[in-house]
Design an enzyme around this catalytic site. Structure first.
Site, PDB file in Angstrom:
ATOM      1  N   HIS A  90      10.430  -3.275 -11.078  1.00  0.00           N
ATOM      2  CA  HIS A  90       9.015  -3.643 -10.904  1.00  0.00           C
ATOM      3  C   HIS A  90       8.164  -2.420 -10.662  1.00  0.00           C
ATOM      4  CE1 HIS A  90      11.526  -6.889  -9.489  1.00  0.00           C
ATOM      5  NE2 HIS A  90      10.596  -7.704  -9.901  1.00  0.00           N
TER       6      HIS A  90
ATOM      7  N   LYS B 233      15.326  -7.729 -16.316  1.00  0.00           N
ATOM      8  CA  LYS B 233      13.922  -8.128 -16.096  1.00  0.00           C
ATOM      9  C   LYS B 233      13.053  -6.913 -15.782  1.00  0.00           C
ATOM     10  CE  LYS B 233      12.972  -9.930 -12.203  1.00  0.00           C
ATOM     11  NZ  LYS B 233      12.880 -10.799 -11.039  1.00  0.00           N
TER      12      LYS B 233
HETATM   13  O1  LIG Z   1      10.585 -10.331 -10.289  1.00  0.00           O
HETATM   14  C1  LIG Z   1       9.869 -11.287 -10.139  1.00  0.00           C
HETATM   15  C2  LIG Z   1       8.754 -11.530 -11.031  1.00  0.00           C
HETATM   16  C3  LIG Z   1       7.474 -11.590 -10.263  1.00  0.00           C
HETATM   17  O2  LIG Z   1       7.171 -10.320  -9.746  1.00  0.00           O
HETATM   18  C4  LIG Z   1       6.323 -11.984 -11.216  1.00  0.00           C
HETATM   19  O3  LIG Z   1       5.566 -11.094 -11.603  1.00  0.00           O
HETATM   20  O4  LIG Z   1       6.186 -13.165 -11.543  1.00  0.00           O
HETATM   21  C5  LIG Z   1       7.624 -12.621  -9.162  1.00  0.00           C
HETATM   22  C6  LIG Z   1       8.789 -12.339  -8.227  1.00  0.00           C
HETATM   23  O5  LIG Z   1       8.937 -13.405  -7.295  1.00  0.00           O
HETATM   24  C7  LIG Z   1      10.044 -12.193  -9.011  1.00  0.00           C
HETATM   25  O6  LIG Z   1      11.078 -11.757  -8.164  1.00  0.00           O
END
Ligand SMILES: O=C1C[C@@](O)(C(=O)O)C[C@@H](O)[C@@H]1O
Length: 231
Positions: free
Chosen positions: A121, A146
């Site tokens: 992220h 992801k």
């Molecule tokens: O990694 C993700 C995706 C996310 O960050 C989103 O952008 O929807 C939301 C988080 O809860 C999840 O762990």
């Protein structure tokens, strides 16, 4: 595409009824966000709460989103990996942050790759080297890879989605562009080979998430189920 609904776990009745609502909703998976709870609860109490949850036909995804990646808890690598080891013994999938991996302790040394959603992220920007990130995830052969970024403009969204489409892997992929500009990735990501969308039921866990209801209406034109491409 499948839908994943995030819920922040705690030991209150409010959480239990939100969980029941999620189990009976039209989502496909339920993400249990554990980072907030870990600030107050003993980890073993938290594991007890998780062990007795009955998800019905939904798949559970356990996530400890740490402050390094926009989450709510600070953990050393040792603490983080120990918690992941415990979560792998439960019935469900486990999110692991790519930044926790190194050569000495690859994914398989503390998690089960076939049970892992390996994630990266960036809540501030879109890194220049998206391919390098996808390839770093690929070396660990997780069930799902992801990548979630914050776009500054439409080019960033296009770059993310194109990188997802071009990344060849046996893993399932999820590409998320957060914020308002990224809506296309949450609604129509499957056109670029992204297989899941995080949607809110009662609680949002990231900017730009659509409500489950809105997602279903926009995807199907009615309040029907998602296409059930489950994994
Ligand atoms: O990694 C993700 C995706 C996310 O960050 C989103 O952008 O929807 C939301 C988080 O809860 C999840 O762990």
């Amino acid at each position: 595409m499948i839908t994943i609904v995030p819920l922040f776990v705690d030991d209150t009745e409010t959480f239990q009824s939100a969980f029941e609502e999620a189990v009976h909703s039209r989502c496909d998976w339920i993400e249990l966000r554990l980072d907030r709870a870990l600030n107050d609860l003993d980890p073993f109490r938290l594991l007890e709460i998780l062990a007795v949850l009955d998800p019905g036909d939904k798949r559970l995804l356990y996530t400890i989103r740490t402050d390094r990646e926009g989450g709510e808890i600070s953990l050393t690598d040792t603490e983080y990996k120990e918690l992941v080891r415990h979560l792998c013994r439960l019935n469900g999938l486990v999110d692991v942050e790519l930044s926790r991996l190194d050569h000495e302790e690859p994914l398989a040394s503390f998690s089960n790759p076939e049970q892992t959603v390996l994630s990266f992220h960036d809540f501030d920007q879109t890194p220049a080297d998206l391919d390098v990130i996808w390839h770093a995830m690929e070396t660990h052969h997780p069930l799902v890879q992801k990548l979630a970024i914050m776009p500054r403009d439409k080019q960033d969204v296009d770059r993310l989605l194109e990188s997802c489409r071009q990344h060849r892997t046996e893993s399932r992929k999820i590409a998320i562009a957060m914020g308002e500009q990224g809506t296309v990735s949450r609604l129509w990501g499957d056109a670029w080979d992204s297989f899941a969308a995080f949607c809110t039921l009662s609680q949002s866990s990231a900017p730009g998430q659509l409500s489950l209801e809105e997602w279903l209406v926009k995807r199907t034109g009615k309040n029907g189920p998602s296409d059930g491409t489950n994994c």
